[in-house]
Scaffold this motif. Structure first.
Motif, short mmCIF file in Angstrom:
data_model
loop_
_atom_site.label_atom_id
_atom_site.label_comp_id
_atom_site.label_asym_id
_atom_site.label_seq_id
_atom_site.Cartn_x
_atom_site.Cartn_y
_atom_site.Cartn_z
N TYR A 165 35.39 8.82 48.11
CA TYR A 165 36.84 8.99 48.08
C TYR A 165 37.20 10.43 48.48
CZ TYR A 165 41.65 8.43 46.38
OH TYR A 165 43.02 8.37 46.28
N ALA A 166 37.56 10.59 49.74
CA ALA A 166 37.79 11.91 50.33
C ALA A 166 38.88 12.70 49.60
CB ALA A 166 38.13 11.78 51.81
N ARG A 167 39.96 12.03 49.22
CA ARG A 167 41.05 12.76 48.57
C ARG A 167 40.60 13.37 47.24
NH1 ARG A 167 45.28 9.75 45.98
NH2 ARG A 167 46.09 11.29 44.58
N ALA A 168 39.77 12.66 46.49
CA ALA A 168 39.26 13.21 45.23
C ALA A 168 38.35 14.41 45.50
CB ALA A 168 38.52 12.14 44.44
N TRP A 169 37.54 14.34 46.55
CA TRP A 169 36.70 15.49 46.92
C TRP A 169 37.57 16.69 47.28
CZ3 TRP A 169 32.00 16.19 45.55
CH2 TRP A 169 31.10 15.13 45.44
N ARG A 170 38.64 16.44 48.06
CA ARG A 170 39.53 17.54 48.46
C ARG A 170 40.19 18.16 47.23
NH1 ARG A 170 44.18 15.40 51.46
NH2 ARG A 170 45.23 15.41 49.47
N ASN A 171 40.74 17.33 46.38
CA ASN A 171 41.44 17.84 45.20
C ASN A 171 40.48 18.59 44.27
OD1 ASN A 171 43.68 16.63 46.27
ND2 ASN A 171 43.85 15.05 44.73
N LEU A 172 39.27 18.07 44.12
CA LEU A 172 38.26 18.76 43.32
C LEU A 172 37.96 20.13 43.93
CD1 LEU A 172 36.23 18.91 40.99
CD2 LEU A 172 34.60 17.70 42.48
N GLY A 173 37.83 20.17 45.24
CA GLY A 173 37.56 21.44 45.92
C GLY A 173 38.65 22.46 45.68
N VAL A 174 39.89 22.01 45.72
CA VAL A 174 41.02 22.93 45.49
C VAL A 174 40.96 23.46 44.06
CG1 VAL A 174 43.53 23.06 45.30
CG2 VAL A 174 42.48 21.92 47.27
N VAL A 175 40.69 22.59 43.10
CA VAL A 175 40.59 23.02 41.70
C VAL A 175 39.45 24.02 41.52
CG1 VAL A 175 39.93 22.21 39.39
CG2 VAL A 175 41.71 21.03 40.66
N LEU A 176 38.32 23.73 42.13
CA LEU A 176 37.18 24.65 42.02
C LEU A 176 37.52 26.01 42.63
CD1 LEU A 176 34.34 22.12 42.83
CD2 LEU A 176 34.82 23.17 40.60
N GLY A 177 38.27 26.00 43.72
CA GLY A 177 38.71 27.25 44.33
C GLY A 177 39.62 28.02 43.40
N LYS A 178 40.52 27.32 42.72
CA LYS A 178 41.42 27.99 41.77
C LYS A 178 40.63 28.62 40.62
CE LYS A 178 45.48 26.60 43.42
NZ LYS A 178 46.46 27.51 43.96
N LYS A 179 39.48 28.01 40.28
CA LYS A 179 38.64 28.52 39.21
C LYS A 179 37.72 29.64 39.69
CE LYS A 179 36.46 25.58 36.70
NZ LYS A 179 35.63 24.42 36.32
N GLY A 180 37.73 29.91 41.00
CA GLY A 180 36.88 30.96 41.55
C GLY A 180 35.46 30.51 41.84
N GLU A 181 35.23 29.21 41.83
CA GLU A 181 33.90 28.66 42.11
C GLU A 181 33.82 28.33 43.60
OE1 GLU A 181 32.90 25.48 39.39
OE2 GLU A 181 33.76 26.58 37.71
N ASN A 182 33.74 29.40 44.41
CA ASN A 182 33.88 29.27 45.86
C ASN A 182 32.79 28.42 46.50
OD1 ASN A 182 33.62 30.81 48.81
ND2 ASN A 182 35.67 30.26 48.13
N THR A 183 31.56 28.58 46.09
CA THR A 183 30.47 27.80 46.69
C THR A 183 30.67 26.32 46.46
OG1 THR A 183 28.93 29.64 46.39
CG2 THR A 183 27.96 27.47 46.74
N GLU A 184 31.04 25.95 45.23
CA GLU A 184 31.27 24.54 44.91
C GLU A 184 32.54 24.03 45.58
OE1 GLU A 184 29.01 22.55 43.43
OE2 GLU A 184 27.80 24.36 43.57
N GLU A 185 33.53 24.90 45.70
CA GLU A 185 34.76 24.54 46.41
C GLU A 185 34.43 24.13 47.84
OE1 GLU A 185 38.75 26.82 48.12
OE2 GLU A 185 37.03 27.99 47.45
N ILE A 186 33.67 24.96 48.52
CA ILE A 186 33.31 24.68 49.92
C ILE A 186 32.51 23.39 50.03
CG2 ILE A 186 31.88 25.51 51.84
CD1 ILE A 186 32.88 28.36 51.10
N LYS A 187 31.56 23.18 49.13
CA LYS A 187 30.76 21.94 49.17
C LYS A 187 31.65 20.72 49.02
CE LYS A 187 26.46 23.81 47.29
NZ LYS A 187 25.54 23.80 46.13
N SER A 188 32.60 20.78 48.08
CA SER A 188 33.49 19.63 47.86
C SER A 188 34.37 19.38 49.07
CB SER A 188 34.37 19.89 46.63
OG SER A 188 33.59 19.88 45.47
N LEU A 189 34.91 20.44 49.65
CA LEU A 189 35.78 20.28 50.81
C LEU A 189 35.00 19.81 52.04
CD1 LEU A 189 38.06 23.36 50.20
CD2 LEU A 189 38.69 20.96 49.92
#
Length: 105
Positions: free
Chosen positions: A35-59
């Protein structure tokens, strides 16, 4: 059910409750890992938390499942920029622009 969980997470995130939204996205992905939209939204949340590596992986995963989602390309480009990967960021923005140009009006 996966869509419903993602929508619940999105409702929380839109109110600024990013920490509370994350489990909804993860549960959504447990039900439908494509589910691409859930991956995108998770990535945005991870970015807001400062978890940049995980943000990029999710996106990146989101783009893999929905390679025509312009918003994800732009979110990913921003993530790369925050990580100091400016050349990759620029190329990702270009890919997003190509998506926009290739979509019918």
């Amino acid at each position: 059910e996966s869509i419903k969980l993602c929508d619940q997470g999105a409702a929380l995130a839109m109110q600024g409750h990013y920490l509370e939204a994350e489990p909804y996205y993860r549960q959504s992905l447990n039900l439908d890992p494509t589910y691409a939209r859930a991956w995108r939204n998770l990535g945005v949340v991870l970015g807001k938390k400062g978890e940049n590596t995980e943000e990029i992986k999710s996106l990146e995963t989101s783009v893999r499942y929905d390679p025509k989602d312009v918003i994800t390309f732009f979110d990913l480009a921003e993530g790369y920029a925050r990580a100091g990967q400016l050349e990759i960021s620029q190329n990702t923005y270009k890919k997003g622009l190509l998506c926009v140009l290739s979509q019918p009006l």
